[in-house]
Design an enzyme around this catalytic site. Structure first.
Site, short mmCIF file in Angstrom:
data_model
loop_
_atom_site.label_atom_id
_atom_site.label_comp_id
_atom_site.label_asym_id
_atom_site.label_seq_id
_atom_site.Cartn_x
_atom_site.Cartn_y
_atom_site.Cartn_z
N HIS A 198 -20.16 3.20 3.96
CA HIS A 198 -20.08 4.69 3.54
C HIS A 198 -21.04 4.94 2.45
O HIS A 198 -21.02 4.29 1.15
CB HIS A 198 -18.45 4.45 2.89
CG HIS A 198 -18.09 5.82 2.42
ND1 HIS A 198 -17.33 6.72 3.30
CD2 HIS A 198 -18.24 6.50 1.01
CE1 HIS A 198 -17.27 7.96 2.56
NE2 HIS A 198 -17.76 7.81 1.40
N CYS A 199 -21.58 5.94 2.67
CA CYS A 199 -22.63 6.48 2.07
C CYS A 199 -22.16 7.64 1.00
O CYS A 199 -21.93 8.75 1.64
CB CYS A 199 -23.87 6.78 2.71
SG CYS A 199 -25.31 7.35 1.60
#
Ligand SMILES: [Zn+2]
Ligand SMILES: [Zn+2]
Length: 391
Positions: A198-199
């Site tokens: 997850h960025c």
């Protein structure tokens, strides 16, 4: 290109799979008949009742993670730095060097922004959660597996991929066995296919459907940052030839800000690009690399089953593979006869809704009972223990 062999091995001697035509773990969007229309009579779309923690825009066409502040910071930094470069450095460089500088910068800038927006607003490869009836079928199937022992049936399933055994885990939130390389994002609360990470910088998960855009984004951003940095240095050097450096800085104060931003960001962006180039060449995900899932150390037993054993083929497979359609159909209308209850969040929790931790402790308790000989003797007792442990 080598095809992945994906054959399911029934653990033990399983009972017949769920009666529905779909295999266990097959899923579709959970919809609610009660939610099919608003009081005003307008038919509602599926994104309006989407169970994950996402935000939708433009009638469900665009989606982002709930906390998108860092994404706006990323966008702001790129736009402000490039804007200052176009306003204060490009006119001088175009006049004194070449017109190619602003043209190259503009092409890079638009490429970076389009890759960023594609990464951020795309469905990263979310798998829809199981409907209550699908979840119930799967629970029944899993329950049948455990009839021969006192222990609750294991919530894993084994499949063979390219002759390697891969274990699939059951997702207690989405109520299904996660397909290979799928992981549940705790930020977005969704199972994402070929989950990378997850960025927060792009405000989205990076997965099967947006990885190539993410990779193109960080790679092109490396070039843009290095290009702006080099051009600003050239600009200041040329200006300071006739006078001293301080006078040159006073003539173009914005260049200092650009230099500072580029200098502090270029190292991390270059590092990230290098790391993801290694991942692409090995057909790995960040998730697998951090967990050391295939840290073979030369042993073929745990080698990465998804690798095509060739850097070029791996790059082609990851970056030039087919475009997969979104499975969550967020623009689709909720069907009035689609079945019972609402989103999985509002369901009455079944025993599958417990967390992995509580399940593990429950398994431990059950094992202890067996070992000490104080375990449940009859089928009724066994069911009672299972009921107390999981409800
Ligand atoms: Zn999940
Ligand atoms: Zn996420």
């Amino acid at each position: 290109m080598k095809e992945c062999e994906y054959r399911q091995i029934p653990p033990g001697t399983p009972a017949a799979p769920p009666s529905s035509a779909e295999p266990p773990g097959a899923v579709s969007v959970a919809v609610a008949a009660a939610n099919a229309a608003t009081p005003a009579g307008r038919q509602r779309r599926k994104w309006e009742v989407f169970p994950g923690r996402n935000r939708f825009y433009c009638g469900g066409r665009l989606m982002l993670a709930r906390h998108s502040g860092v994404f706006l910071l990323t966008l702001g930094l790129i736009v402000v730095t490039s804007g200052l470069f176009f306003a204060f450095d490009c006119p001088f460089l175009a006049r004194n060097l070449t017109l190619a500088i602003p043209i190259i910068a503009a092409i890079l800038f638009f490429f970076v922004i389009s890759c960023l927006l594609q990464t951020s607003f795309r469905d990263p490869g979310i798998l829809p959660r199981a409907t209550p009836s699908e979840a119930a079928d799967l629970e029944k199937w899993i329950d049948n597996l455990g009839t021969s022992t006192y222990r609750p049936p294991a919530r894993t399933m084994e499949v063979v991929i390219n002759k390697y055994m891969v274990k699939l885990k059951y997702c207690y939130t989405c109520k299904m066995f996660r397909p290979p390389r799928t992981s549940h994002c705790s930020v977005c609360d969704n199972c994402v296919e070929r989950f990378d990470h997850h960025c927060p910088w792009v405000g989205n998960c990076v997965g099967k459907r947006n990885y190539r855009y993410f990779y193109a984004f960080i790679l092109s951003l490396s070039f843009l940052t290095a290009f702006i940095f080099a051009c600003v240095i050239t600009h200041l050097t040329l200006r300071s030839q006739g006078s001293d450096f301080i006078t040159a800085l006073k003539a173009t104060p914005a260049s200092i800000l650009e230099l500072v931003i580029c200098f502090f960001s270029v190292w991390s962006i270059f590092g990230l690009s290098g790391f993801h180039t290694y991942l692409v060449a090995s057909n790995l995900t960040t998730n697998e690399d951090l967990k050391g899932a295939w840290s073979s150390k030369g042993s073929s037993e745990f080698a990465n089953p998804y690798s095509h054993k060739s850097i070029l083929t791996n790059c082609c497979a990851v970056l030039c593979g087919p475009f997969y359609p979104s499975l969550i159909d967020r623009r689709g209308f909720i069907e009035a006869d689609a079945g019972t209850p609402s989103t999985p969040k509002s369901e009455i929790p079944s025993f599958g809704t417990k967390s992995d931790a509580s399940m593990n402790s429950a398994l431990a308790v059950s094992t202890e009972n067996d070992v000490s000989g104080r375990g449940p003797r009859s089928r009724t007792e066994k069911k009672e223990v299972a009921r107390r442990l999981y409800t």
